[in-house]
Write a protein that holds these residues in place. Sequence first.
Motif, PDB file in Angstrom:
ATOM      1  N   GLY A   1      -4.250  11.514  17.372  1.00 19.65           N
ATOM      2  CA  GLY A   1      -4.203  10.355  18.261  1.00 19.65           C
ATOM      3  C   GLY A   1      -3.206   9.312  17.801  1.00 19.65           C
ATOM      4  N   ASN A   2      -3.057   8.303  18.624  1.00 18.66           N
ATOM      5  CA  ASN A   2      -2.088   7.244  18.377  1.00 18.66           C
ATOM      6  C   ASN A   2      -2.770   6.077  17.677  1.00 18.66           C
ATOM      7  OD1 ASN A   2       0.250   5.757  18.389  1.00 18.66           O
ATOM      8  ND2 ASN A   2      -0.070   4.976  20.467  1.00 18.66           N
ATOM      9  N   HIS A   3      -3.047   6.274  16.375  1.00 19.04           N
ATOM     10  CA  HIS A   3      -3.746   5.240  15.600  1.00 19.04           C
ATOM     11  C   HIS A   3      -2.879   4.811  14.421  1.00 19.04           C
ATOM     12  CE1 HIS A   3      -7.182   6.216  18.020  1.00 19.04           C
ATOM     13  NE2 HIS A   3      -7.259   7.445  17.525  1.00 19.04           N
ATOM     14  N   ASP A   4      -3.020   3.564  14.048  1.00 17.49           N
ATOM     15  CA  ASP A   4      -2.282   3.051  12.888  1.00 17.49           C
ATOM     16  C   ASP A   4      -3.044   3.337  11.604  1.00 17.49           C
ATOM     17  OD1 ASP A   4      -0.189   2.018  14.392  1.00 17.49           O
ATOM     18  OD2 ASP A   4      -1.265   0.122  14.748  1.00 17.49           O
ATOM     19  N   LEU A   5      -2.279   3.658  10.558  1.00 23.66           N
ATOM     20  CA  LEU A   5      -2.861   3.904   9.239  1.00 23.66           C
ATOM     21  C   LEU A   5      -2.264   2.937   8.232  1.00 23.66           C
ATOM     22  CD1 LEU A   5      -2.742   7.808   8.915  1.00 23.66           C
ATOM     23  CD2 LEU A   5      -4.711   6.396   9.447  1.00 23.66           C
ATOM     24  N   GLU A   6      -3.099   2.470   7.324  1.00 28.02           N
ATOM     25  CA  GLU A   6      -2.633   1.716   6.166  1.00 28.02           C
ATOM     26  C   GLU A   6      -3.136   2.435   4.921  1.00 28.02           C
ATOM     27  OE1 GLU A   6      -4.000  -2.276   6.546  1.00 28.02           O
ATOM     28  OE2 GLU A   6      -2.767  -2.721   8.312  1.00 28.02           O
ATOM     29  N   ILE A   7      -2.223   2.741   3.994  1.00 22.62           N
ATOM     30  CA  ILE A   7      -2.552   3.518   2.810  1.00 22.62           C
ATOM     31  C   ILE A   7      -2.533   2.583   1.598  1.00 22.62           C
ATOM     32  CG2 ILE A   7      -2.049   5.628   1.519  1.00 22.62           C
ATOM     33  CD1 ILE A   7      -2.420   6.090   4.517  1.00 22.62           C
ATOM     34  N   TYR A   8      -3.613   2.609   0.805  1.00 21.19           N
ATOM     35  CA  TYR A   8      -3.711   1.756  -0.375  1.00 21.19           C
ATOM     36  C   TYR A   8      -4.078   2.600  -1.593  1.00 21.19           C
ATOM     37  CZ  TYR A   8      -4.021  -2.096   2.991  1.00 21.19           C
ATOM     38  OH  TYR A   8      -3.758  -2.980   4.004  1.00 21.19           O
ATOM     39  N   THR A   9      -3.576   2.201  -2.755  1.00 22.81           N
ATOM     40  CA  THR A   9      -4.080   2.784  -3.989  1.00 22.81           C
ATOM     41  C   THR A   9      -5.502   2.287  -4.214  1.00 22.81           C
ATOM     42  OG1 THR A   9      -3.339   0.972  -5.400  1.00 22.81           O
ATOM     43  CG2 THR A   9      -1.734   2.733  -4.947  1.00 22.81           C
ATOM     44  N   THR A  10      -6.197   2.893  -5.148  1.00 21.91           N
ATOM     45  CA  THR A  10      -7.577   2.471  -5.429  1.00 21.91           C
ATOM     46  C   THR A  10      -7.636   1.072  -6.025  1.00 21.91           C
ATOM     47  OG1 THR A  10      -7.442   3.599  -7.564  1.00 21.91           O
ATOM     48  CG2 THR A  10      -8.418   4.823  -5.737  1.00 21.91           C
ATOM     49  N   ASN A  11      -6.466   0.515  -6.411  1.00 21.29           N
ATOM     50  CA  ASN A  11      -6.404  -0.850  -6.924  1.00 21.29           C
ATOM     51  C   ASN A  11      -6.059  -1.859  -5.850  1.00 21.29           C
ATOM     52  OD1 ASN A  11      -6.875  -0.078  -9.642  1.00 21.29           O
ATOM     53  ND2 ASN A  11      -4.766   0.639  -9.753  1.00 21.29           N
ATOM     54  N   GLY A  12      -5.914  -1.385  -4.587  1.00 16.92           N
ATOM     55  CA  GLY A  12      -5.674  -2.305  -3.493  1.00 16.92           C
ATOM     56  C   GLY A  12      -4.222  -2.552  -3.155  1.00 16.92           C
ATOM     57  N   MET A  13      -3.286  -1.822  -3.764  1.00 17.66           N
ATOM     58  CA  MET A  13      -1.870  -2.003  -3.471  1.00 17.66           C
ATOM     59  C   MET A  13      -1.466  -1.075  -2.319  1.00 17.66           C
ATOM     60  SD  MET A  13       1.002  -3.530  -4.091  1.00 17.66           S
ATOM     61  CE  MET A  13       0.804  -4.289  -5.703  1.00 17.66           C
ATOM     62  N   ARG A  14      -0.913  -1.654  -1.240  1.00 19.16           N
ATOM     63  CA  ARG A  14      -0.495  -0.837  -0.116  1.00 19.16           C
ATOM     64  C   ARG A  14       0.777  -0.069  -0.459  1.00 19.16           C
ATOM     65  NH1 ARG A  14       0.508  -2.755   6.192  1.00 19.16           N
ATOM     66  NH2 ARG A  14       0.964  -0.671   6.993  1.00 19.16           N
ATOM     67  N   VAL A  15       0.835   1.212  -0.049  1.00 17.47           N
ATOM     68  CA  VAL A  15       1.982   2.066  -0.335  1.00 17.47           C
ATOM     69  C   VAL A  15       2.468   2.713   0.950  1.00 17.47           C
ATOM     70  CG1 VAL A  15       1.314   2.523  -2.724  1.00 17.47           C
ATOM     71  CG2 VAL A  15       0.453   4.013  -0.888  1.00 17.47           C
ATOM     72  N   GLN A  16       3.697   3.202   0.924  1.00 16.66           N
ATOM     73  CA  GLN A  16       4.267   3.894   2.075  1.00 16.66           C
ATOM     74  C   GLN A  16       3.606   5.260   2.245  1.00 16.66           C
ATOM     75  OE1 GLN A  16       6.605   2.600   4.209  1.00 16.66           O
ATOM     76  NE2 GLN A  16       6.363   0.697   3.054  1.00 16.66           N
ATOM     77  N   ASN A  17       3.429   5.659   3.493  1.00 17.01           N
ATOM     78  CA  ASN A  17       2.789   6.940   3.812  1.00 17.01           C
ATOM     79  C   ASN A  17       3.831   8.052   3.792  1.00 17.01           C
ATOM     80  OD1 ASN A  17       0.888   8.835   4.572  1.00 17.01           O
ATOM     81  ND2 ASN A  17       0.881   8.255   6.747  1.00 17.01           N
ATOM     82  N   GLU A  18       4.451   8.223   2.635  1.00 17.94           N
ATOM     83  CA  GLU A  18       5.460   9.257   2.462  1.00 17.94           C
ATOM     84  C   GLU A  18       5.433   9.723   1.014  1.00 17.94           C
ATOM     85  OE1 GLU A  18       7.293  10.600   4.745  1.00 17.94           O
ATOM     86  OE2 GLU A  18       6.995   9.203   6.423  1.00 17.94           O
ATOM     87  N   ALA A  19       5.508  11.060   0.801  1.00 13.28           N
ATOM     88  CA  ALA A  19       5.615  11.642  -0.541  1.00 13.28           C
ATOM     89  C   ALA A  19       4.613  11.030  -1.509  1.00 13.28           C
ATOM     90  CB  ALA A  19       7.039  11.482  -1.067  1.00 13.28           C
ATOM     91  N   LEU A  20       3.360  10.977  -1.095  1.00 12.64           N
ATOM     92  CA  LEU A  20       2.332  10.354  -1.919  1.00 12.64           C
ATOM     93  C   LEU A  20       2.016  11.227  -3.136  1.00 12.64           C
ATOM     94  CD1 LEU A  20      -0.006   9.222   0.989  1.00 12.64           C
ATOM     95  CD2 LEU A  20       1.300   7.708  -0.517  1.00 12.64           C
ATOM     96  N   PRO A  21       2.033  10.658  -4.338  1.00 11.13           N
ATOM     97  CA  PRO A  21       1.683  11.434  -5.527  1.00 11.13           C
ATOM     98  C   PRO A  21       0.212  11.852  -5.499  1.00 11.13           C
ATOM     99  CG  PRO A  21       2.823   9.397  -6.097  1.00 11.13           C
ATOM    100  CD  PRO A  21       2.456   9.298  -4.657  1.00 11.13           C
ATOM    101  N   LYS A  22      -0.120  12.817  -6.325  1.00  7.01           N
ATOM    102  CA  LYS A  22      -1.493  13.307  -6.437  1.00  7.01           C
ATOM    103  C   LYS A  22      -2.430  12.176  -6.831  1.00  7.01           C
ATOM    104  CE  LYS A  22      -4.292  16.629  -9.059  1.00  7.01           C
ATOM    105  NZ  LYS A  22      -4.267  17.694 -10.098  1.00  7.01           N
ATOM    106  N   GLY A  23      -3.614  12.140  -6.193  1.00  9.60           N
ATOM    107  CA  GLY A  23      -4.609  11.139  -6.533  1.00  9.60           C
ATOM    108  C   GLY A  23      -5.423  10.698  -5.337  1.00  9.60           C
TER     109      GLY A  23
END
Length: 619
Positions: free
Chosen positions: A577-599
């Motif tokens: 679907g057409n939904h927005d995503l926000e990706i955060y590390t477990t420490n609360g820092m937002r990161v780009q949704n590309e080439a995410l390292p393992k974790g």
Amino acid sequence: MIMNPRLLISVLLLGIITAVYGQSQTLVQKSEIEQTILGYCSNEIPAKTNPIGAQGQAVSIGAAIRIPVSKMAGLKGGKITKIRIGTKSGLTGIYVWIRSSLDGKAEVLQRLGNTTDGWNEVALDTPYEITGEEIYIGYNGKQPAGVMAVLANEEEQKGATYLSIENEWTDYYGKGFGALYIQAIAQATLPETDLAIGDFTMDKTFYKTDDPLNFSFNLSNEGTKSINGYSISYRINDGEEITEDINKSINAGAKETYSKEIPANDYGEGTHQIKVYISKLADGAIDEIALNDTLEGTFSLYETSYPHKILLEQFTTINCVNCPYGGKVLTTAISERDDVVWVAHHVGYGTDELTISESGDYLNFGVSGAPAAMVDRTKIPAATDTNYPPFGIGYSNTIAGAKIVTSYMDYCAAIPAFVSVSIENEYDPQTRQLSITVNGERNAIFNTFYPKANISVFLTENGILAKTAQSGANKNYVHNHVLRAILTETFGNNIEWENNKFTYTTTTTLDEAWIAGRMNVIAIVNKPFDAQTSPNDAQVLNVEESAIDDPTYDSITEQQLSELNLHVENGRVVITGNHDLEIYTTNGMRVQNEALPKGFYLIRIIAGDNTTHTKIFIP
């Protein structure tokens, strides 16, 4: 900032006890007048000695050494006739001096002028009359831009390395700088027999009542004859004298270190006095100088402490190009910790749209720019770039910077907390009213060390996309831990105790622009701070954080979430679907949704007017 081209060693000192010397004096039998060199360095300056200074800028600079009573007492009645300093050429307007304290009035002050390479010697027009008391020997002048000229050797010794930049003195013992090339030439008649005691140290400021106490001090033979043995005694409060006989010779001019571990469980909570002294010399020898035979110090015992969280305060602004580096350093430093509460003040390099006026008052802790941070508003001994609690965090090497900041956090976390903090909050999404209750309890000796304490209540928000693009990053940079409001006085309200407990309540209405589900309440117990208080004496004593629970924020049901088919493709989180995503590390820092390292990552899903959070693992 003091820069050392050699290795800079961070040693976390957890409590140095100031020594107080005895004042009695015996009849002294003197030898012939002799020349004595006062200092900690060798007489020869190696050709490749590395210089110290303030890198890349013109500043007022100073250097000094401390000569303690243990050395000076046996020289009483003599004179200091010369001072010499080892430097590179280029320092200007240099004066050499002798003082009773680093910031005190000079008892001897004489112009040297400009320095040359090697030893620069000044014969004193009026020799200094030695009283037997502790003195500082040093120099002050100007360092032109680009000149690094203060010299030190490789061997570190207590009292051997005090440096001043812009009239702010710092003791650099234990930080990898060695001992300064400063010497004074004294003429005095030396006693034949003088065993001196100095540099009394306890390894902690606070001990649990079931911990061992550890103390140490130096013994030096300041006479002209060897001493075949001696007895060391100590007494706690007005208790029994404990004596240990040392059957070991100590030659004239030699130095030994004495260390002792004793149980603490015979003493109750509170502050105790300890007196250590040389009680006897072997073979019936008489110690001719009593002034340097005794030291006194204090130690403190406690039975109860509380879980201790530390407050990390960041100074950052949108127009600060290096602040994204600082954010990465802090995020990495806390990545494996659960004892850190983080607040971001948007001040330090101008202001921005996220600044609140109260944060400007926090610059008075000694903030000189951004990116910077402070931990528990505490001056960290290992932070050599500052004399105040804030320190720079603009490291381009994130891992190396994070290790340094982690060591600062470890220093503060090791200090026991004598007060607890807990938070309850209740939020009404219809009225946007937030009610907060903070509770705390102090132990039996809290008031001994902290007779005045304040409670501060902060509101912070995560996940903010500012209208202005972050300098050094881009418009998608996410601001976390942003201080939105202080609900008490800027540095807190006085705590009102009742039976060693306190309760503080407050109510506020959240701004319409704030998203309650991303916000936290932070409660801080801290020492008071005002314009007349030193910034090094307003430490945070404990802190807690509580998320605001907004029932309308996470409104997607489990069934709806499963239907969105959240999954991972090629290191990227995707959703049906057409939904927005926000990706955060477990420490609360937002990161780009590309080439995410393992974790593990925290995912915020925005589906129309509804939002939810979930967690996902990137294999």
